[in-house]
Design an enzyme around this catalytic site. Structure first.
Site, PDB file in Angstrom:
ATOM      1  N   TYR A   1       8.353 -18.136  12.258  1.00 19.18           N
ATOM      2  CA  TYR A   1       7.984 -17.057  12.233  1.00 19.18           C
ATOM      3  C   TYR A   1       9.676 -16.676  14.082  1.00 19.18           C
ATOM      4  O   TYR A   1       9.313 -17.621  14.832  1.00 19.18           O
ATOM      5  CB  TYR A   1       7.435 -16.405  12.452  1.00 19.18           C
TER       6      TYR A   1
ATOM      7  N   HIS B   1       3.885  -6.218  -0.790  1.00 19.94           N
ATOM      8  CA  HIS B   1       3.967  -7.874  -0.224  1.00 19.94           C
ATOM      9  C   HIS B   1       2.601  -8.459  -0.246  1.00 19.94           C
ATOM     10  O   HIS B   1       1.872  -7.789   0.951  1.00 19.94           O
ATOM     11  CB  HIS B   1       4.863  -7.577   1.086  1.00 19.94           C
TER      12      HIS B   1
END
Length: 619
Positions: A209, A390
């Site tokens: 990330y 999601h």
């Protein structure tokens, strides 16, 4: 005389209404389109009428043979429906509603539920256009819903109806889009601003990330962002899992450079209110005409956190990336400022899935009763226009349900056929209003048959998430409202000795023998346990409350549409009954009749001319 003039005026109105009615016919413009194969051989156009529950497909294929398009399920093409057609060498056409008996054998349906609107062949293409109901009464036809649809398409090089794997394709598509056709116009003063990470060396690990902080466009007066699209390097597309843009409260002290979002420096996880987002399989998105993301006022964010999730499963070395998000903005203001509310299960540290589960439900509760207190000002009713769902690889279905005064009000959005590889913002057919005090429940359904160890909530693609993002107006300061169950209760229901901390209890559960019985016990315990609800604002203020998971009342299926030709399979004669087709009229024509004003109906039935003649005689 006045009566005659009035009736003539009504007659003109009737004619105008007839001309303006939305009829999906043989030559009408179809708003949506996609290529269905990597080589761009099969091109699908489509459109639909939500009121009539009719969809029109037009498939264009570079072939002189047969073509076919239909719907299949997640796991196999066997049983999928396929409408096929073509043009014989003598110029005659053939057309049929069929289904797959096995992977390469087509059988004609007993009930023919597709209506041919056009079939042509030229030197380059065979093109077939037809309509069909969302839900026919033929069990061989797959329903068309707002869920992810697996569109099945195939073709042949000649007119022999036989499936070949190299000429058969399945593509996930949201067929029932609402406000997002392919040809929306831009304001004349449109400006572009790119938010991107430049020349970032993707680490040789499964999950990264990467975060950086960037300024929004500098403008001297209020503007609205009305569209965004991903910026992806072509050879890196498979490695970019999602890109999120988080608004930063203007009081935040922000770090510089690029670093791991959730690593050793907690400053790189600042800013939690999402304003736009893209995920794998998504395209560009343009907001409805009445809403935009406000920039340029003292209340608007000036900086954002750009988060890019990379999945380098093959641990490829030396890969540099410059992905990001492109924003389109304008000084032509929309009526409302858009906000985004994140709902679902708190990812850390409680979320877990047992291995070997055919189905396992997770629940995240949101209670809005403290929104006004945390917002620091009165909170207007939130009008939801779009949503984004999601989960990661184990996700199979999601839904968001709304409750008011202890009563289930509606299912706001859902997808019972969720596809990890197609994550886009979707439009609601109608505005959904959320009032202060409402409760919102997110339910996620997972399958872990391919796993032999626990799956925990986390940032890796192999971890899991359960999130729904609601795009609404007018904007307030609440960024997220996430729930998680009392893990101690779950451990005790499994017959284990509970530890002191939640993390220790997760370790206890990692040693449980996950039989089908224990999986169901854990699922039931998660639903019955008290939920902690964590609320967060754009300025990172956090407050917790508690609540209990309410029951979800399932939504009943509507009636099916009986075909005008062929037979109706008796096993599908559900208690909901049939919505019978009207004689020789197509279902789209029937819808046009239902939507006509009284004057137009009188005209078509011959009543209005007769009435005019009588009145003129009387005068």
């Amino acid at each position: 005389m006045a009566c005659v003039i009035l009736l003539k005026f009504l007659l003109l109105l009737a004619l105008e209404a007839t001309l303006q009615s939305h009829h999906l016919g043989p030559t009408s413009h179809l708003r949506y389109s996609r290529f269905l194969d990597p080589s761009s051989v099969l091109f699908l156009r489509w459109d639909f009428d939500l009121d009539a529950e009719v969809i029109v497909f037009e498939l264009q294929v570079r072939t002189a043979g047969w073509v076919g398009v239909g719907i299949t399920n997640r796991y196999t093409t066997v049983g999928g429906d396929l409408v096929v057609g073509g043009v014989l060498p003598d110029g005659n056409v053939y057309f049929s509603d069929q289904h797959l008996l096995d992977e390469d054998t087509l059988v004609e349906d007993g009930s023919q539920d597709a209506e041919l609107l056009g079939l042509t062949e030229d030197a380059a293409y065979t093109t077939m256009r037809f309509s069909r109901p969302f839900r026919s009464c033929d069990p061989h036809d797959q329903d068309i819903t707002s869920d992810t649809m697996r569109v099945l398409a195939a073709y042949g090089l000649d007119d022999t109806l036989k499936l070949r794997r190299e000429q058969t394709f399945v593509k996930s598509i949201f067929l029932l889009q609402i406000f997002h056709p392919d040809d929306l116009e831009f304001p004349a003063d449109t400006m572009i601003h790119d938010l991107e990470i430049t020349d970032f060396l993707i680490p040789e690990v499964d999950t990264t990330y990467a975060c950086t902080f960037l300024p929004l466009p500098i403008v001297s007066e209020k503007h609205h962002i009305f569209k965004f699209e991903p910026k992806l390097l072509e050879h890196n597309e498979t490695m970019v899992h999602h890109i999120l843009v988080y608004a930063c409260g203007n009081a935040s002290a922000l770090p510089t450079g690029i670093s791991e979002c959730y690593g050793f420096d907690p400053a790189f996880s600042l800013c939690s209110q999402i304003i736009v987002g893209w995920a794998v399989g998504g395209l560009s998105y343009q907001f409805p005409d009445e809403v935009g993301i406000s920039i340029g006022t003292p209340l608007d964010p000036q900086w954002i956190r750009l988060e890019i999730h990379y999945s380098n499963f093959h641990n490829l070395p030396g890969v540099y990336d410059s992905s990001g998000i492109r924003l389109y903005y304008t000084a032509q203001l929309r009526e409302y400022d858009m906000g985004v509310l994140q709902l679902g299960v708190l990812t850390f540290p409680i979320h877990f899935l047992p291995p070997g589960a055919e189905s396992f439900m997770s629940y995240g509760l949101c209670k809005t009763e403290k929104f006004e207190e945390m917002n620091g000002a009165p909170v207007a009713d939130m009008k939801v226009v779009n949503y984004l769902l999601h989960t990661h690889l184990a996700g199979r279905a999601l839904k968001a349900v709304q409750y008011r005064s202890g009563r289930q009000l509606r299912t706001i959005c859902k997808d019972d056929a969720y596809d990890f590889n197609l994550q886009e913002i979707r439009d609601l057919p109608h505005l959904v209003e959320i009032k202060p005090g409402d409760e919102l429940l997110i339910e996620c359904n997972y399958q872990t048959l391919d796993r032999d160890s626990m799956t925990f909530g986390g940032t890796s693609t192999l971890n899991e998430m359960c999130l729904v993002f609601l795009f609404y107006y007018p904007r307030n300061n609440i960024s997220s409202c996430l729930g998680y169950p009392d893990i101690t209760h779950v451990v005790q229901e499994l017959g284990e000795e509970a530890a002191v901390s939640p993390m220790e209890n997760l370790m206890v559960m990692d040693n449980v023998e996950w039989t089908p019985e224990n999986i169901k016990i854990a699922e039931k315990a998660c639903k019955e346990a008290q939920q902690t609800v964590m609320l967060k604002t754009i300025d990172e203020l956090i407050e917790n409350t508690t609540g209990w998971i309410p029951d979800i009342i399932p939504t009943l299926r509507g009636p099916c549409s009986e075909s005008t030709g062929g037979k109706v399979e008796p096993q599908d004669q559900t208690p909901a009954g049939f919505r019978a087709a009207a004689g020789a009229l197509s279902s789209s024509n029937t819808a046009a009749l239902r939507s006509m004003p009284l004057a137009a109906l009188l005209l078509l039935q011959g009543t209005l001319p007769w009435l005019l003649a009588v009145l003129q005689t009387a005068v």
